[in-house]
Design a protein around this motif. Sequence first.
Motif, PDB file in Angstrom:
ATOM      1  N   LEU A   6       0.842  -1.186   0.000  1.00  0.00           N
ATOM      2  CA  LEU A   6       0.000   0.000   0.000  1.00  0.00           C
ATOM      3  C   LEU A   6       0.880   1.239   0.000  1.00  0.00           C
ATOM      4  O   LEU A   6       1.702   1.422   0.906  1.00  0.00           O
ATOM      5  N   GLU A   7       0.702   2.070  -1.021  1.00  0.00           N
ATOM      6  CA  GLU A   7       1.335   3.387  -1.059  1.00  0.00           C
ATOM      7  C   GLU A   7       0.279   4.411  -0.666  1.00  0.00           C
ATOM      8  O   GLU A   7      -0.830   4.406  -1.202  1.00  0.00           O
ATOM      9  N   VAL A   8       0.630   5.297   0.238  1.00  0.00           N
ATOM     10  CA  VAL A   8      -0.299   6.339   0.674  1.00  0.00           C
ATOM     11  C   VAL A   8       0.154   7.686   0.140  1.00  0.00           C
ATOM     12  O   VAL A   8       1.331   8.061   0.256  1.00  0.00           O
ATOM     13  N   CYS A   9      -0.783   8.393  -0.462  1.00  0.00           N
ATOM     14  CA  CYS A   9      -0.530   9.744  -0.950  1.00  0.00           C
ATOM     15  C   CYS A   9      -0.679  10.700   0.224  1.00  0.00           C
ATOM     16  O   CYS A   9      -1.783  10.869   0.757  1.00  0.00           O
ATOM     17  N   ALA A  10       0.404  11.309   0.647  1.00  0.00           N
ATOM     18  CA  ALA A  10       0.417  12.201   1.803  1.00  0.00           C
ATOM     19  C   ALA A  10       0.712  13.620   1.345  1.00  0.00           C
ATOM     20  O   ALA A  10       1.732  13.865   0.708  1.00  0.00           O
ATOM     21  N   ALA A  11      -0.177  14.543   1.702  1.00  0.00           N
ATOM     22  CA  ALA A  11      -0.034  15.924   1.248  1.00  0.00           C
ATOM     23  C   ALA A  11       0.338  16.875   2.379  1.00  0.00           C
ATOM     24  O   ALA A  11       0.237  18.091   2.230  1.00  0.00           O
ATOM     25  N   SER A  12       0.778  16.320   3.499  1.00  0.00           N
ATOM     26  CA  SER A  12       1.190  17.148   4.628  1.00  0.00           C
ATOM     27  C   SER A  12       2.093  16.326   5.536  1.00  0.00           C
ATOM     28  O   SER A  12       2.167  15.100   5.422  1.00  0.00           O
ATOM     29  N   PHE A  13       2.725  17.002   6.466  1.00  0.00           N
ATOM     30  CA  PHE A  13       3.575  16.323   7.442  1.00  0.00           C
ATOM     31  C   PHE A  13       2.728  15.379   8.295  1.00  0.00           C
ATOM     32  O   PHE A  13       3.097  14.224   8.525  1.00  0.00           O
ATOM     33  N   ALA A  14       1.559  15.871   8.749  1.00  0.00           N
ATOM     34  CA  ALA A  14       0.689  15.045   9.584  1.00  0.00           C
ATOM     35  C   ALA A  14       0.226  13.796   8.831  1.00  0.00           C
ATOM     36  O   ALA A  14       0.177  12.697   9.397  1.00  0.00           O
ATOM     37  N   SER A  15      -0.106  13.952   7.567  1.00  0.00           N
ATOM     38  CA  SER A  15      -0.541  12.798   6.779  1.00  0.00           C
ATOM     39  C   SER A  15       0.578  11.787   6.601  1.00  0.00           C
ATOM     40  O   SER A  15       0.350  10.575   6.623  1.00  0.00           O
ATOM     41  N   PRO A  40       6.121  19.032  -3.388  1.00  0.00           N
ATOM     42  CA  PRO A  40       6.123  19.620  -2.050  1.00  0.00           C
ATOM     43  C   PRO A  40       7.347  20.505  -1.828  1.00  0.00           C
ATOM     44  O   PRO A  40       8.329  20.437  -2.568  1.00  0.00           O
ATOM     45  N   SER A  41       7.271  21.313  -0.793  1.00  0.00           N
ATOM     46  CA  SER A  41       8.368  22.229  -0.488  1.00  0.00           C
ATOM     47  C   SER A  41       9.602  21.479  -0.002  1.00  0.00           C
ATOM     48  O   SER A  41       9.520  20.347   0.497  1.00  0.00           O
ATOM     49  N   LEU A  44       9.228  20.544   3.691  1.00  0.00           N
ATOM     50  CA  LEU A  44       8.373  19.386   3.958  1.00  0.00           C
ATOM     51  C   LEU A  44       9.098  18.097   3.606  1.00  0.00           C
ATOM     52  O   LEU A  44       9.068  17.132   4.382  1.00  0.00           O
ATOM     53  N   ILE A  45       9.759  18.081   2.460  1.00  0.00           N
ATOM     54  CA  ILE A  45      10.499  16.867   2.082  1.00  0.00           C
ATOM     55  C   ILE A  45      11.555  16.539   3.127  1.00  0.00           C
ATOM     56  O   ILE A  45      11.680  15.399   3.584  1.00  0.00           O
ATOM     57  N   ARG A  46      12.309  17.536   3.541  1.00  0.00           N
ATOM     58  CA  ARG A  46      13.395  17.305   4.497  1.00  0.00           C
ATOM     59  C   ARG A  46      12.871  16.774   5.823  1.00  0.00           C
ATOM     60  O   ARG A  46      13.415  15.808   6.382  1.00  0.00           O
ATOM     61  N   GLU A  47      11.804  17.372   6.348  1.00  0.00           N
ATOM     62  CA  GLU A  47      11.305  16.949   7.649  1.00  0.00           C
ATOM     63  C   GLU A  47      10.637  15.578   7.589  1.00  0.00           C
ATOM     64  O   GLU A  47      10.768  14.789   8.524  1.00  0.00           O
ATOM     65  N   VAL A  48       9.943  15.290   6.501  1.00  0.00           N
ATOM     66  CA  VAL A  48       9.358  13.957   6.354  1.00  0.00           C
ATOM     67  C   VAL A  48      10.454  12.910   6.266  1.00  0.00           C
ATOM     68  O   VAL A  48      10.373  11.843   6.881  1.00  0.00           O
ATOM     69  N   ARG A  49      11.498  13.207   5.522  1.00  0.00           N
ATOM     70  CA  ARG A  49      12.623  12.274   5.421  1.00  0.00           C
ATOM     71  C   ARG A  49      13.263  12.040   6.790  1.00  0.00           C
ATOM     72  O   ARG A  49      13.678  10.918   7.105  1.00  0.00           O
ATOM     73  N   VAL A  58       8.617  11.238  -4.023  1.00  0.00           N
ATOM     74  CA  VAL A  58       8.190  12.638  -4.108  1.00  0.00           C
ATOM     75  C   VAL A  58       7.600  12.927  -5.479  1.00  0.00           C
ATOM     76  O   VAL A  58       8.184  12.585  -6.516  1.00  0.00           O
ATOM     77  N   LEU A  59       6.443  13.569  -5.481  1.00  0.00           N
ATOM     78  CA  LEU A  59       5.809  13.980  -6.730  1.00  0.00           C
ATOM     79  C   LEU A  59       6.592  15.127  -7.364  1.00  0.00           C
ATOM     80  O   LEU A  59       6.870  16.139  -6.710  1.00  0.00           O
ATOM     81  N   ILE A  60       6.920  14.968  -8.634  1.00  0.00           N
ATOM     82  CA  ILE A  60       7.626  16.015  -9.390  1.00  0.00           C
ATOM     83  C   ILE A  60       6.624  16.593 -10.390  1.00  0.00           C
ATOM     84  O   ILE A  60       6.417  16.068 -11.477  1.00  0.00           O
ATOM     85  N   ARG A  61       5.991  17.668  -9.989  1.00  0.00           N
ATOM     86  CA  ARG A  61       4.979  18.324 -10.823  1.00  0.00           C
ATOM     87  C   ARG A  61       5.009  19.813 -10.496  1.00  0.00           C
ATOM     88  O   ARG A  61       4.597  20.219  -9.404  1.00  0.00           O
TER      89      ARG A  61
END
Length: 236
Positions: A6-15, A40-41, A44-49, A58-61
Amino acid sequence: MSGRQLEVCAASFASALAAEAGGAHRIELCQNLAQGGITPSYGLIREVRRQLSIPVFVLIRPRPGHFVYSPAERAIMRADIEQCRALGCAGVVLGVLDAAGRVDVAACQELVAAAGPLPVTFHRAFDECPDQAAALEDVIGLGCQRVLTSGGQPTAPAGLPRLAALVRQAAGRVSVMPGAGISPATIRAVLEGSGAREFHSSARGPVVPAARGLFGVAEAETDAAVVAELVRRLAE
């Protein structure tokens, strides 16, 4: 049964935190899901990592809207991919089409080259391709690890016949990952009807009224309990 993911699409740190807490195998990190998601910013990427132990793709769009990109937009995408590599992300998610709705192989080759050793997922730009059988061969030729698709329909349950055909055509050369409309109520039907092994869901709970912002708009967050139920149903 092992091997289902299962891959989850997360659009925030909390998600992102909720996805891991619920047992997701991987996340696709983005922002602005209300418009289909964008890159994402950096923060956000750094803190999630820093906080997650599961793989972060990471979505590249660079913007919402169509998937035909200018040279300047493709340069931005390459720079974002390079940043993801520097931050230690597990992979990237991308897709570029030409004006006819076909996979823009040359443009995608540039981005895949920028990703280097990182696995690449071709995202739901695929669903805008009029000839998905040809598009799948292009995605395979690019060396992508997986393709996210709803079978050309608004939801994966609605696109089941096409999804099953794509899984058969792929024959293990690429993972066909159903997404859109994947919930605890639908995931078993999509699993059994498509033959896919990986599934993509935002696993969101209800919008919390207190979370609404200045303009009265809020996006529901990923719910760890929903993630856990999806994982449980995949394992049945």
